[in-house]
Design an enzyme around this catalytic site. Sequence first.
Site, short mmCIF file in Angstrom:
data_model
loop_
_atom_site.label_atom_id
_atom_site.label_comp_id
_atom_site.label_asym_id
_atom_site.label_seq_id
_atom_site.Cartn_x
_atom_site.Cartn_y
_atom_site.Cartn_z
CB ALA A 1 19.20 68.98 29.72
CB CYS B 1 24.87 74.99 27.70
SG CYS B 1 23.83 75.41 29.10
CE LYS C 1 23.75 69.98 20.08
NZ LYS C 1 23.18 71.02 20.93
CG ASN D 1 21.13 70.36 16.26
OD1 ASN D 1 21.52 71.01 17.21
ND2 ASN D 1 19.98 69.74 16.24
N GLY D 2 19.08 71.46 14.07
CA GLY D 2 18.09 72.50 14.31
C GLY D 2 16.88 72.33 13.44
CG ASP D 3 13.76 74.44 13.66
OD1 ASP D 3 13.86 74.22 14.88
OD2 ASP D 3 13.37 75.53 13.20
NE ARG E 1 13.43 71.98 19.49
CZ ARG E 1 13.19 73.14 18.92
NH1 ARG E 1 12.21 73.89 19.37
NH2 ARG E 1 13.93 73.56 17.90
C1 LIG Z 1 14.77 70.55 26.34
C2 LIG Z 1 16.09 70.79 25.67
C3 LIG Z 1 17.25 70.38 26.28
C4 LIG Z 1 18.48 70.54 25.66
N1 LIG Z 1 19.62 70.08 26.26
C5 LIG Z 1 20.82 70.18 25.63
C6 LIG Z 1 22.01 69.62 26.22
O1 LIG Z 1 22.00 69.00 27.30
N2 LIG Z 1 23.18 69.79 25.54
C7 LIG Z 1 23.25 70.44 24.33
O2 LIG Z 1 24.33 70.57 23.76
N3 LIG Z 1 22.13 70.94 23.74
C8 LIG Z 1 20.93 70.81 24.36
N4 LIG Z 1 19.80 71.29 23.74
C9 LIG Z 1 19.88 71.77 22.35
C10 LIG Z 1 19.59 70.60 21.37
O3 LIG Z 1 20.58 69.60 21.45
C11 LIG Z 1 19.50 71.07 19.90
O4 LIG Z 1 20.71 71.67 19.53
C12 LIG Z 1 18.37 72.06 19.69
O5 LIG Z 1 17.20 71.64 20.36
C13 LIG Z 1 18.02 72.24 18.20
O6 LIG Z 1 17.71 71.00 17.61
P1 LIG Z 1 16.16 70.48 17.40
O7 LIG Z 1 15.42 71.58 16.70
O8 LIG Z 1 16.34 69.23 16.60
O9 LIG Z 1 15.61 70.24 18.78
C14 LIG Z 1 18.56 71.16 24.38
C15 LIG Z 1 17.36 71.59 23.76
C16 LIG Z 1 16.14 71.41 24.39
C17 LIG Z 1 14.88 71.85 23.69
#
Ligand SMILES: Cc1cc2nc3c(=O)[nH]c(=O)nc-3n(C[C@H](O)[C@H](O)[C@H](O)COP(=O)(O)O)c2cc1C
Length: 369
Positions: free
Chosen positions: A18, A101, A140, A202-204, A227
């Site tokens: 987001a 969320c 998700k 998903n994650g990290d 990220r």
């Molecule tokens: C700034 C931010 C905004 C996010 N917004 C959403 C969102 O709108 N919808 C959602 O399902 N997950 C959201 N997430 C979660 C991410 O989609 C993802 O599941 C989470 O960051 C872990 O993955 P990563 O380590 O690759 O970032 C958000 C995470 C972050 C850090």
Amino acid sequence: MQFGPLKLKSNLFLSPLAGYTNLPFRLTIREIGGLDLATTDLVNARSLLERNPKAFKLIETCPEDRPLAVQLFGGVPEEMRDAAVWLEERGDSSVDINMGCPVPKVCKVGGGSAMMTELPETAKLVRGMVDAVKFPITAKMRLGWDDSNLTAPDLARTLEDVGVAAIFVHGRTRAQGFEGTVNLEGIRAVVDAVKTIPVIGNGDVTTPEAARFMIERTGCAGVGIGRGAFYNPWIFRTTQVFLETGELEPEPSFEERIRVMRLHFDRMIEVFGENRGCLMFRKIAPWYAKRFGPAKPFNKRVVQISSRDDFNSVLVDYLDWRAQFLDENGELKPNYRPDPMVASFMNDDLPKHVRRGAIPVPKGPVEVW
Ligand SMILES: Cc1cc2nc3c(=O)[nH]c(=O)nc-3n(C[C@H](O)[C@H](O)[C@H](O)COP(=O)(O)O)c2cc1C
């Protein structure tokens, strides 16, 4: 890789972030390559039906931005259904339902992680959406509320039964926030729970090796990257090449990072206007800078830009200042180079000196996403 009728050219997905996964960011990544299905930030189904201009801005797209999933949240079955129908008519490729969320604004209306706790209601709502459209509906989620409530496998199985075409799962619980290690066993349990639909872990995931490691350890069909794409919009291309050939492309040069950051900045201004685009880019530029080597003066000034001229002058001054850290070939001297990226869940397999801590999380309610 296929989500129901939707054939995809990559098993790598942009995770919704987001405030960040807007049109300029998606186009920037798409141009580099390796990504097929990208997603919008989450958007309230009701706001779309009410034609709310802010919600419309969140789903702004263009012909080059395909295939595109719109992520919806909401707890009213008719609204979720009608929003999905409208998005299908608009030409989008799929709808993803946000079930992870934990932010009160989202849970209060029965959306987000509230959906993980109300299986029968959630199944009914999702069935209503699936029955109303031809394109795929995906979901998700996180692994569950906390370690003693790992509900994702049950939820995934239930959703498959009502016709969901794929599951995205962040390998942490709601209680974990972004702390601790991503639980690969937890993702594996979701993979084992479904019969045929793809599960996307998903994650990290911040490196091509981490993507392969997650796929091998969990059996997931693909990975979502959030990220990691902030640091490195090249990650989709390099990971795709790595998964297909085993070859690790070198990290992009500093010049390439600057070129892409500039493009991203220009698109932000095009889509959001000079003032708003600059305000939003204040949060984005420091992520690029994390791979620049020494960048203190850049970070200090880029968070104050209000115009294209401000950005250009910050960049010119920074390039000047950075020259002191370069060797005769124009490369960063070894002790100024950033540490290699390593995923939290691969730390155990690495020597101590290259292990790393958690990926930073932007400030605000997103800390518990
Ligand atoms: C700034 C931010 C905004 C996010 N917004 C959403 C969102 O709108 N919808 C959602 O399902 N997950 C959201 N997430 C979660 C991410 O989609 C993802 O599941 C989470 O960051 C872990 O993955 P990563 O380590 O690759 O970032 C958000 C995470 C972050 C850090």
